[in-house]
Design a protein around this motif. Structure first.
Motif, PDB file in Angstrom:
ATOM      1  N   MET A   1       3.826 -47.814  -6.865  1.00  0.00           N
ATOM      2  CA  MET A   1       4.552 -47.520  -8.088  1.00  0.00           C
ATOM      3  C   MET A   1       4.693 -46.004  -8.224  1.00  0.00           C
ATOM      4  O   MET A   1       3.753 -45.253  -8.001  1.00  0.00           O
ATOM      5  N   ASN A   2       5.873 -45.555  -8.595  1.00  0.00           N
ATOM      6  CA  ASN A   2       6.125 -44.131  -8.763  1.00  0.00           C
ATOM      7  C   ASN A   2       5.758 -43.685 -10.165  1.00  0.00           C
ATOM      8  O   ASN A   2       5.828 -44.434 -11.121  1.00  0.00           O
ATOM      9  N   ASP A   3       5.373 -42.427 -10.261  1.00  0.00           N
ATOM     10  CA  ASP A   3       5.061 -41.844 -11.557  1.00  0.00           C
ATOM     11  C   ASP A   3       6.343 -41.495 -12.293  1.00  0.00           C
ATOM     12  O   ASP A   3       7.401 -41.370 -11.701  1.00  0.00           O
ATOM     13  N   THR A   4       6.203 -41.291 -13.573  1.00  0.00           N
ATOM     14  CA  THR A   4       7.313 -40.820 -14.400  1.00  0.00           C
ATOM     15  C   THR A   4       7.006 -39.390 -14.812  1.00  0.00           C
ATOM     16  O   THR A   4       5.894 -39.073 -15.199  1.00  0.00           O
ATOM     17  N   VAL A   5       8.011 -38.542 -14.696  1.00  0.00           N
ATOM     18  CA  VAL A   5       7.906 -37.146 -15.105  1.00  0.00           C
ATOM     19  C   VAL A   5       8.847 -36.936 -16.270  1.00  0.00           C
ATOM     20  O   VAL A   5       9.922 -37.536 -16.333  1.00  0.00           O
ATOM     21  N   THR A   6       8.452 -36.079 -17.202  1.00  0.00           N
ATOM     22  CA  THR A   6       9.318 -35.740 -18.324  1.00  0.00           C
ATOM     23  C   THR A   6       9.873 -34.343 -18.111  1.00  0.00           C
ATOM     24  O   THR A   6       9.127 -33.387 -17.941  1.00  0.00           O
ATOM     25  N   TYR A   7      11.206 -34.257 -18.069  1.00  0.00           N
ATOM     26  CA  TYR A   7      11.910 -32.985 -17.942  1.00  0.00           C
ATOM     27  C   TYR A   7      12.462 -32.601 -19.305  1.00  0.00           C
ATOM     28  O   TYR A   7      13.037 -33.451 -19.994  1.00  0.00           O
ATOM     29  N   MET A   8      12.316 -31.352 -19.695  1.00  0.00           N
ATOM     30  CA  MET A   8      12.931 -30.856 -20.919  1.00  0.00           C
ATOM     31  C   MET A   8      14.021 -29.869 -20.515  1.00  0.00           C
ATOM     32  O   MET A   8      13.747 -28.891 -19.818  1.00  0.00           O
ATOM     33  N   ILE A  26      25.426 -39.643 -19.591  1.00  0.00           N
ATOM     34  CA  ILE A  26      25.457 -38.969 -18.288  1.00  0.00           C
ATOM     35  C   ILE A  26      24.078 -39.039 -17.639  1.00  0.00           C
ATOM     36  O   ILE A  26      23.940 -39.384 -16.460  1.00  0.00           O
ATOM     37  N   LEU A  27      23.060 -38.712 -18.406  1.00  0.00           N
ATOM     38  CA  LEU A  27      21.706 -38.691 -17.859  1.00  0.00           C
ATOM     39  C   LEU A  27      21.192 -40.087 -17.534  1.00  0.00           C
ATOM     40  O   LEU A  27      20.641 -40.322 -16.458  1.00  0.00           O
ATOM     41  N   GLU A  28      21.372 -41.031 -18.439  1.00  0.00           N
ATOM     42  CA  GLU A  28      20.834 -42.382 -18.221  1.00  0.00           C
ATOM     43  C   GLU A  28      21.582 -43.146 -17.135  1.00  0.00           C
ATOM     44  O   GLU A  28      21.048 -44.123 -16.603  1.00  0.00           O
ATOM     45  N   VAL A  52      10.668 -38.951  -7.620  1.00  0.00           N
ATOM     46  CA  VAL A  52      11.010 -39.202  -6.229  1.00  0.00           C
ATOM     47  C   VAL A  52      12.516 -39.421  -6.092  1.00  0.00           C
ATOM     48  O   VAL A  52      13.121 -39.085  -5.080  1.00  0.00           O
ATOM     49  N   VAL A  53      13.131 -39.940  -7.147  1.00  0.00           N
ATOM     50  CA  VAL A  53      14.552 -40.287  -7.112  1.00  0.00           C
ATOM     51  C   VAL A  53      15.430 -39.200  -7.711  1.00  0.00           C
ATOM     52  O   VAL A  53      16.518 -38.917  -7.204  1.00  0.00           O
ATOM     53  N   VAL A  54      14.971 -38.576  -8.796  1.00  0.00           N
ATOM     54  CA  VAL A  54      15.806 -37.578  -9.483  1.00  0.00           C
ATOM     55  C   VAL A  54      14.967 -36.330  -9.772  1.00  0.00           C
ATOM     56  O   VAL A  54      13.821 -36.426 -10.184  1.00  0.00           O
ATOM     57  N   THR A  55      15.578 -35.173  -9.535  1.00  0.00           N
ATOM     58  CA  THR A  55      14.914 -33.891  -9.768  1.00  0.00           C
ATOM     59  C   THR A  55      15.675 -33.108 -10.831  1.00  0.00           C
ATOM     60  O   THR A  55      16.804 -33.468 -11.188  1.00  0.00           O
ATOM     61  N   ALA A  56      15.070 -32.036 -11.304  1.00  0.00           N
ATOM     62  CA  ALA A  56      15.724 -31.201 -12.316  1.00  0.00           C
ATOM     63  C   ALA A  56      17.085 -30.681 -11.836  1.00  0.00           C
ATOM     64  O   ALA A  56      18.050 -30.713 -12.601  1.00  0.00           O
ATOM     65  N   LEU A  63      24.996 -32.611 -15.506  1.00  0.00           N
ATOM     66  CA  LEU A  63      25.456 -32.125 -16.808  1.00  0.00           C
ATOM     67  C   LEU A  63      26.503 -31.030 -16.651  1.00  0.00           C
ATOM     68  O   LEU A  63      27.521 -31.035 -17.350  1.00  0.00           O
ATOM     69  N   ALA A  64      26.285 -30.099 -15.731  1.00  0.00           N
ATOM     70  CA  ALA A  64      27.250 -29.021 -15.511  1.00  0.00           C
ATOM     71  C   ALA A  64      28.603 -29.574 -15.076  1.00  0.00           C
ATOM     72  O   ALA A  64      29.646 -29.099 -15.536  1.00  0.00           O
ATOM     73  N   ALA A  65      28.585 -30.586 -14.218  1.00  0.00           N
ATOM     74  CA  ALA A  65      29.831 -31.199 -13.750  1.00  0.00           C
ATOM     75  C   ALA A  65      30.595 -31.867 -14.885  1.00  0.00           C
ATOM     76  O   ALA A  65      31.818 -32.039 -14.795  1.00  0.00           O
ATOM     77  N   SER A  66      29.897 -32.201 -15.948  1.00  0.00           N
ATOM     78  CA  SER A  66      30.531 -32.843 -17.103  1.00  0.00           C
ATOM     79  C   SER A  66      30.794 -31.872 -18.251  1.00  0.00           C
ATOM     80  O   SER A  66      31.166 -32.279 -19.343  1.00  0.00           O
ATOM     81  N   GLY A  67      30.570 -30.575 -18.002  1.00  0.00           N
ATOM     82  CA  GLY A  67      30.880 -29.571 -19.018  1.00  0.00           C
ATOM     83  C   GLY A  67      29.739 -29.218 -19.949  1.00  0.00           C
ATOM     84  O   GLY A  67      29.958 -28.593 -20.991  1.00  0.00           O
ATOM     85  N   TYR A  68      28.523 -29.590 -19.578  1.00  0.00           N
ATOM     86  CA  TYR A  68      27.350 -29.281 -20.393  1.00  0.00           C
ATOM     87  C   TYR A  68      26.346 -28.486 -19.554  1.00  0.00           C
ATOM     88  O   TYR A  68      25.400 -29.067 -18.996  1.00  0.00           O
ATOM     89  N   PRO A  69      26.508 -27.174 -19.450  1.00  0.00           N
ATOM     90  CA  PRO A  69      25.551 -26.377 -18.675  1.00  0.00           C
ATOM     91  C   PRO A  69      24.149 -26.530 -19.266  1.00  0.00           C
ATOM     92  O   PRO A  69      23.983 -26.608 -20.481  1.00  0.00           O
ATOM     93  N   SER A  70      23.161 -26.583 -18.397  1.00  0.00           N
ATOM     94  CA  SER A  70      21.788 -26.757 -18.858  1.00  0.00           C
ATOM     95  C   SER A  70      20.834 -26.039 -17.921  1.00  0.00           C
ATOM     96  O   SER A  70      21.210 -25.620 -16.829  1.00  0.00           O
ATOM     97  N   ARG A  71      19.602 -25.914 -18.408  1.00  0.00           N
ATOM     98  CA  ARG A  71      18.547 -25.332 -17.578  1.00  0.00           C
ATOM     99  C   ARG A  71      17.243 -26.021 -17.927  1.00  0.00           C
ATOM    100  O   ARG A  71      17.040 -26.481 -19.054  1.00  0.00           O
ATOM    101  N   LEU A  72      16.374 -26.075 -16.944  1.00  0.00           N
ATOM    102  CA  LEU A  72      15.067 -26.676 -17.138  1.00  0.00           C
ATOM    103  C   LEU A  72      14.228 -25.779 -18.029  1.00  0.00           C
ATOM    104  O   LEU A  72      14.107 -24.583 -17.781  1.00  0.00           O
ATOM    105  N   GLU A  73      13.649 -26.346 -19.092  1.00  0.00           N
ATOM    106  CA  GLU A  73      12.740 -25.599 -19.954  1.00  0.00           C
ATOM    107  C   GLU A  73      11.295 -25.821 -19.541  1.00  0.00           C
ATOM    108  O   GLU A  73      10.507 -24.906 -19.562  1.00  0.00           O
ATOM    109  N   SER A  74      10.968 -27.056 -19.220  1.00  0.00           N
ATOM    110  CA  SER A  74       9.600 -27.342 -18.784  1.00  0.00           C
ATOM    111  C   SER A  74       9.584 -28.637 -18.017  1.00  0.00           C
ATOM    112  O   SER A  74      10.516 -29.422 -18.061  1.00  0.00           O
ATOM    113  N   LEU A  75       8.467 -28.851 -17.349  1.00  0.00           N
ATOM    114  CA  LEU A  75       8.300 -30.063 -16.541  1.00  0.00           C
ATOM    115  C   LEU A  75       6.989 -30.681 -16.922  1.00  0.00           C
ATOM    116  O   LEU A  75       6.024 -30.014 -17.142  1.00  0.00           O
TER     117      LEU A  75
END
Length: 75
Positions: A1-8, A26-28, A52-56, A63-75
């Protein structure tokens, strides 16, 4: 089983409920994302995902490709 990480992510362009819904969809829709909570008031998205499947960079690129620039705040 893979862990879940929370990205902000700090997300630019979140001005209303419609933008919140669009960013959440977009995210879901990305493989590996379990849940996304988006707040226009806070200007951020909190994403629970399988690291393992999705990274920041995958999240911010989608999001950028859809017109919503973003940046990682924390992991």
């Amino acid at each position: 089983m893979n862990d879940t990480v929370t990205y902000m992510l700090a997300v630019r362009g979140l001005c209303c409920d419609r933008a919140e819904s669009a960013v959440r969809r977009i995210l879901e829709d990305l493989p590996g994302v379990h849940r996304a909570h988006v707040s226009a008031a806070a200007g951020r998205a909190v994403v629970d995902a399988d690291p393992v499947v999705v990274t920041a960079p995958v999240l911010t690129a989608a999001l950028a490709a859809s017109g919503y620039p973003s940046r990682l705040e924390s992991l």
